[in-house]
Enzyme design. Structure first.
Site, short mmCIF file in Angstrom:
data_model
loop_
_atom_site.label_atom_id
_atom_site.label_comp_id
_atom_site.label_asym_id
_atom_site.label_seq_id
_atom_site.Cartn_x
_atom_site.Cartn_y
_atom_site.Cartn_z
N LYS A 1 -23.98 -9.84 -21.57
CA LYS A 1 -24.12 -8.82 -20.51
C LYS A 1 -24.75 -7.56 -21.08
CE LYS A 1 -20.21 -10.71 -18.01
NZ LYS A 1 -18.79 -10.70 -17.74
N GLN B 1 -13.06 -8.33 -17.45
CA GLN B 1 -13.48 -9.59 -18.06
C GLN B 1 -12.37 -10.64 -17.93
OE1 GLN B 1 -16.64 -10.17 -19.34
NE2 GLN B 1 -15.98 -12.29 -19.48
N ASP C 1 -18.58 -8.12 -9.72
CA ASP C 1 -18.25 -9.54 -9.82
C ASP C 1 -17.93 -10.13 -8.44
OD1 ASP C 1 -18.61 -10.41 -12.42
OD2 ASP C 1 -16.64 -9.72 -13.10
#
Ligand code: NAP
Length: 278
Positions: free
Chosen positions: A49, A93, A116
């Protein structure tokens, strides 16, 4: 015709487009990743990322907490980032170490920075047909099909898996495109009965070679989302070397859905950034 949909090449093209879209911005978009613990796979996803952000010109911030850090400390950091006008996207995460409440942490993220696409509100918006942030892997699958000119309307799509990152949002995304959708999972009996009828087959289980040649229809499009480390190297759900003979298009693992997932995260971050500016 080239049968392999090259996720790396497609990613390069899209990242170049995204870079161009923010080229003249004085203040660059910024994302923040919150990590708890030191999971190897998470470390590697976070590095990917960060690299993608560098490529496109997005400011990347990484908050890494030791295992055992109180959930309240992490929640307070998310709230601080929610209120930080220079942060456009926030990621918690996954997977979280045992003992942390994933739902609570994810739902602390303000919906407009949920790149997300995992908060309950954003999930509900997708199902009710409203414009929203969509989980990146599901977006990656749709983008790969569209950029490969795969017709979706009236096709039979079979999803193997019902996880929240990929197959659940894909149900809605494929329905939006007027496909007929079948969802299979670990309790499905005679999986091959369904997969053999798929015009478009998407597998996201993490079970190595669960999709073999005899389970695929001639000329099908096969998208392999699964990631598996059992054989000592990265492989997918699909027995690629044998299945490729039968299909019209297929993705490869690694080099398929993975890089496109990261690229869609960047796309979501830029969407949030531009939305805030409006
Ligand atoms: P998940 O939430 O655990 O979902 C896995 C799904 O596979 C479940 O729905 C499970 O069924 C189903 N399944 C397991 N064994 C099966 C079997 N033998 N037959 C049929 N279905 C079976 O996992 P996820 O987060 O969706 O991830 C799935 C895989 O995709 C993992 O390998 C993950 O690493 C990979 N992934 C890759 C990317 C990428 O960027 N390439 C992104 C996200 C995830 P039940 O619901 O019945 O348990």
């Amino acid at each position: 015709m080239e049968k392999v949909i090259d996720g790396r090449l497609m990613s390069e093209e899209i990242r170049a487009e995204l870079k161009q879209s923010i080229k003249f911005e004085m203040i660059k978009p910024s994302i923040a990743v919150i990590q708890i613990g030191d999971n190897d796979a998470s470390n590697s996803y976070i590095r990917a990322k960060e690299k993608a952000c560098d490529e496109v010109g997005i400011y990347f911030r990484h908050f890494k907490y030791d295992l055992g850090t109180s959930e309240l400390t992490v929640i307070n950091k998310i709230k601080e980032l929610n209120n930080d006008e220079y942060v456009n996207g926030i990621i918690v995460q996954l997977p979280l170490p045992e003992g942390y409440n994933e739902k609570r942490l994810i739902n602390t993220i303000i919906n407009s920075k949920d790149i997300d696409g995992l908060t309950d509100i954003n999930t509900g918006r997708l199902i009710s047909g409203r414009k929203t942030l969509i989980p990146c892997t599901a977006l990656a699958v749709m983008e790969m099909l569209k950029r490969s000119n795969v017709e979706i309307e009236s096709k039979h799509v079979v999803l193997v898996g019902r996880g929240k990152l990929t197959c659940k949002p894909l149900i809605q995304l494929f329905l939006n495109e007027n496909a007929t959708v079948t969802v299979c999972h670990s309790k499905t009996l005679e999986l091959e009965k369904y997969t053999r009828d798929a015009d478009i087959l998407v597998s996201a289980t993490g079970v190595n070679n669960i999709i073999t040649k005899d389970m695929v229809k001639d000329g099908a499009v096969v998208i392999d989302v699964g990631v598996n480390y059992d054989t000592g190297k990265i492989s997918g759900d699909v027995d690629f070397d044998n299945v490729i003979d039968k299909v019209s298009l297929i993705t490869k693992t690694p080099g398929g859905v993975g890089p496109m997932t990261v690229t869609m995260l960047i796309k979501n971050a830029i969407y949030c950034y531009q939305n805030k500016k409006k």
